[in-house]
Write a protein that holds these residues in place. Structure first.
Motif, PDB file in Angstrom:
ATOM      1  N   GLY A  84      33.941  64.489 -30.512  1.00  0.00           N
ATOM      2  CA  GLY A  84      32.971  65.262 -31.277  1.00  0.00           C
ATOM      3  C   GLY A  84      33.579  66.505 -31.892  1.00  0.00           C
ATOM      4  N   ALA A  85      34.361  67.243 -31.098  1.00  0.00           N
ATOM      5  CA  ALA A  85      35.006  68.450 -31.612  1.00  0.00           C
ATOM      6  C   ALA A  85      36.038  68.103 -32.681  1.00  0.00           C
ATOM      7  N   LEU A  86      36.764  67.005 -32.480  1.00  0.00           N
ATOM      8  CA  LEU A  86      37.745  66.577 -33.482  1.00  0.00           C
ATOM      9  C   LEU A  86      37.063  66.239 -34.796  1.00  0.00           C
ATOM     10  N   LEU A  87      35.929  65.533 -34.733  1.00  0.00           N
ATOM     11  CA  LEU A  87      35.199  65.165 -35.945  1.00  0.00           C
ATOM     12  C   LEU A  87      34.708  66.412 -36.679  1.00  0.00           C
ATOM     13  N   LYS A  88      34.188  67.388 -35.931  1.00  0.00           N
ATOM     14  CA  LYS A  88      33.680  68.608 -36.557  1.00  0.00           C
ATOM     15  C   LYS A  88      34.805  69.405 -37.207  1.00  0.00           C
ATOM     16  N   ASP A  89      35.938  69.532 -36.503  1.00  0.00           N
ATOM     17  CA  ASP A  89      37.070  70.249 -37.087  1.00  0.00           C
ATOM     18  C   ASP A  89      37.564  69.561 -38.351  1.00  0.00           C
ATOM     19  N   CYS A  90      37.686  68.241 -38.288  1.00  0.00           N
ATOM     20  CA  CYS A  90      38.194  67.490 -39.438  1.00  0.00           C
ATOM     21  C   CYS A  90      37.222  67.576 -40.619  1.00  0.00           C
ATOM     22  N   ALA A  91      35.918  67.515 -40.317  1.00  0.00           N
ATOM     23  CA  ALA A  91      34.920  67.628 -41.394  1.00  0.00           C
ATOM     24  C   ALA A  91      34.981  69.005 -42.046  1.00  0.00           C
ATOM     25  N   GLN A  92      35.163  70.039 -41.235  1.00  0.00           N
ATOM     26  CA  GLN A  92      35.240  71.386 -41.802  1.00  0.00           C
ATOM     27  C   GLN A  92      36.426  71.534 -42.727  1.00  0.00           C
ATOM     28  N   TRP A  93      37.610  71.135 -42.260  1.00  0.00           N
ATOM     29  CA  TRP A  93      38.810  71.326 -43.067  1.00  0.00           C
ATOM     30  C   TRP A  93      38.827  70.397 -44.274  1.00  0.00           C
ATOM     31  N   ALA A  94      38.227  69.194 -44.146  1.00  0.00           N
ATOM     32  CA  ALA A  94      38.138  68.299 -45.307  1.00  0.00           C
ATOM     33  C   ALA A  94      37.219  68.882 -46.370  1.00  0.00           C
TER      34      ALA A  94
END
Length: 224
Positions: free
Chosen positions: A192-202
């Motif tokens: 979940g945290a990985l998805l949120k971080d990746c979505a933010q930076w994308a």
């Protein structure tokens, strides 16, 4: 109706002010830190928009800087807040910058003589990005997410009962959310945290690429 189908600087600035009002409402409804005086901020924005409508070049620069700064601050809060309103605010900020750099608004602030122009339509103002932009933005988001593994901190392991000193702490990596930890010498990934971080930076990378690609190159039509 013809004026709205082929918008000039006045119609575009009115749309900018409407987006600003929607942004203040979304910021107030979301879990983000709302400005202490949204009415004052909106009043100052309206004053700057009025100055741009009168040919204020410096006011236009201020609005562009404020919109870009708001876009950056909001984009960097996506992972931490994870609220649809935050994503909508990023899109609004990008659209505002696109309106401010449009040929009709740019022509209104030209010196020494103002250039009255009209766009062919609203689609010319917030232009469709090229095909390569979205994949490049997603790829850049993944690269930045992995690069942020260099940000490390010690965190407590949930549900752990300490037996010895520091037995329930582990080194966590990632930014802004810590999504990679090592529990008992085994890597543990918080999906979940990985998805949120990746979505933010994308989202941040795609916005930067779009704003860098967006420039007032569309050929405007001079108004009669």
């Amino acid at each position: 109706m013809t004026r709205w189908r082929r918008p000039g600087a006045n119609e575009i600035l009115l749309a900018y002010l409407l987006l600003a009002a929607i942004g203040f409402v979304l910021n107030w409804l979301s879990r983000s830190v709302s400005p202490q005086s949204p009415l004052l901020s909106l009043s100052i924005t309206a004053l700057l928009v009025w100055r741009v409508s009168r040919g204020g070049r410096f006011s236009r620069v201020i609005l562009i800087i404020v919109s870009c700064a708001s876009c950056a601050v909001t984009a960097f809060a996506v992972a931490r807040l994870w609220d649809p309103a935050i994503i909508a605010l990023v899109i609004i900020c990008v659209a505002q910058v696109a309106l401010l750099v449009s040929p009709p608004v740019y022509g209104r602030t030209r010196r020494p003589a103002l250039i009255p122009v009209r766009a062919r339509g609203w689609a010319q103002l917030v232009r469709r990005p090229p095909v390569w932009l979205l994949p490049c933005g997603l790829l850049a988001g993944v690269v930045v997410t992995l690069a942020c593994l260099g940000s490390m901190d010690w965190v407590a392991i949930p549900g752990c009962r300490p037996i010895a000193s520091d037995a329930c702490s582990a080194l966590a990596e990632g930014y802004p959310l810590r999504w990679l930890t090592a529990k008992q010498s085994e890597p543990v990934i918080s999906k979940g945290a990985l998805l949120k971080d990746c979505a933010q930076w994308a989202l941040a990378s795609t916005s930067v690429l779009y704003l860098a690609w967006l420039r007032p190159t569309a050929s405007p039509n001079r108004s009669d």
